[in-house]
Design an enzyme around this catalytic site. Structure first.
Site, PDB file in Angstrom:
ATOM      1  N   ASP A   1      25.423  19.557 -11.894  1.00 27.25           N
ATOM      2  CA  ASP A   1      26.598  20.244 -10.471  1.00 27.25           C
ATOM      3  C   ASP A   1      27.676  20.214 -11.462  1.00 27.25           C
ATOM      4  O   ASP A   1      27.998  20.085 -12.534  1.00 27.25           O
ATOM      5  CB  ASP A   1      26.714  18.906  -9.480  1.00 27.25           C
ATOM      6  CG  ASP A   1      25.570  18.833  -8.517  1.00 27.25           C
ATOM      7  OD1 ASP A   1      24.659  19.659  -8.845  1.00 27.25           O
ATOM      8  OD2 ASP A   1      25.875  18.166  -7.734  1.00 27.25           O
TER       9      ASP A   1
ATOM     10  N   HIS B   1      26.075  16.054 -14.093  1.00 32.37           N
ATOM     11  CA  HIS B   1      27.061  17.092 -14.136  1.00 32.37           C
ATOM     12  C   HIS B   1      27.689  17.576 -15.273  1.00 32.37           C
ATOM     13  O   HIS B   1      27.363  17.101 -16.498  1.00 32.37           O
ATOM     14  CB  HIS B   1      28.505  16.157 -13.463  1.00 32.37           C
ATOM     15  CG  HIS B   1      28.149  15.854 -12.111  1.00 32.37           C
ATOM     16  ND1 HIS B   1      27.401  14.573 -11.859  1.00 32.37           N
ATOM     17  CD2 HIS B   1      28.649  16.085 -10.811  1.00 32.37           C
ATOM     18  CE1 HIS B   1      27.454  14.415 -10.494  1.00 32.37           C
ATOM     19  NE2 HIS B   1      27.986  15.288  -9.931  1.00 32.37           N
TER      20      HIS B   1
END
Length: 235
Positions: A45, A194
């Site tokens: 992400d 991430h």
């Protein structure tokens, strides 16, 4: 007049919202993959950027692994370099997905804002790779019934995760990320990581995890290659 284009855009969004109210079908959120094979999906992400995401791409290329990247529209739009990173990820076979435009909790947004968050991010991706995303992840995993309705009309499949590494947290480090994955992984897990600027925790962890999990018989695939629909009720 110069404002006409924007007015037409707003009218299009309003008409979309009006006519989509009664057309929402049962939405399901992807939380894991198909149980028929020993596969896992790496998902990242908050990109793109030219630091940690580039390192991740280099590592995935070294092991010939494909992953899924849930990207933020404003980060794509931040620089031409970031757009090139998106193009590189796509050209190397990775899945390009949306994570909204501004990374705002869906529960704080109106229907109009929700539509804009998803569609504006989708359009940016389309400008770079010539295709719109087919899956998306809500910021903070904060899915709402209203957001799901709009996503459904935009042909976006919502995706959550099975294992959260918490690699964004300043308290976490390479070792804790590795431990979370090994403790919680199972067949067809979707692993959340991430690509935050300058955050290399997951990169360092994956240098250990990838060869270990491959020896354990796991195959790395994109979310769209392993996903199974799991009913998810919104209260």
């Amino acid at each position: 007049p110069p404002y006409l284009g924007e007015s037409m855009k707003n009218l299009k969004i309003i008409l979309f919202l009006l006519f989509s109210v009664n057309t929402f079908s049962l939405t399901q959120i992807i939380t894991k993959g198909n149980d028929n094979e020993k596969s896992i999906a790496l998902t990242f992400d908050d990109g793109p950027n030219d630091t940690s995401m580039v390192s991740i791409l280099d590592l995935l290329k070294e092991y010939n692994i494909k992953a899924s990247f849930f990207l933020i529209g404003k980060e794509i739009n931040a620089s031409s370099v970031n757009k090139k990173v998106v193009k590189r990820a796509y050209d190397e076979g990775h899945e390009i997905s949306t994570h909204s435009y501004n990374h705002v909790k869906f529960s704080n947004l109106t229907s109009y804002q929700l539509y804009s968050e998803l569609e504006n991010s989708n359009n940016l991706v389309y400008e770079i790779i010539g295709k719109k995303p087919k899956i998306f992840r809500a910021p903070f995993g904060s899915f709402t019934s209203n957001g799901l309705k709009i996503a459904d009309e935009l042909d976006l499949i919502p995706v959550m995760w099975t294992v959260d590494t918490l690699d964004w947290n300043i308290k976490e480090n390479k070792i804790s990320v590795i431990e979370k994955v090994l403790k919680n992984i199972s067949t067809n897990s979707i692993i959340l990581m991430h690509t935050l600027p300058g955050n290399y925790k997951s990169y360092e962890a994956l240098k250990v995890l990838i060869p270990y999990l491959q020896k354990e018989g796991y195959k790395f695939k994109k979310v769209s290659e392993i996903m199974t629909f799991i009913p998810f009720s919104i209260t």
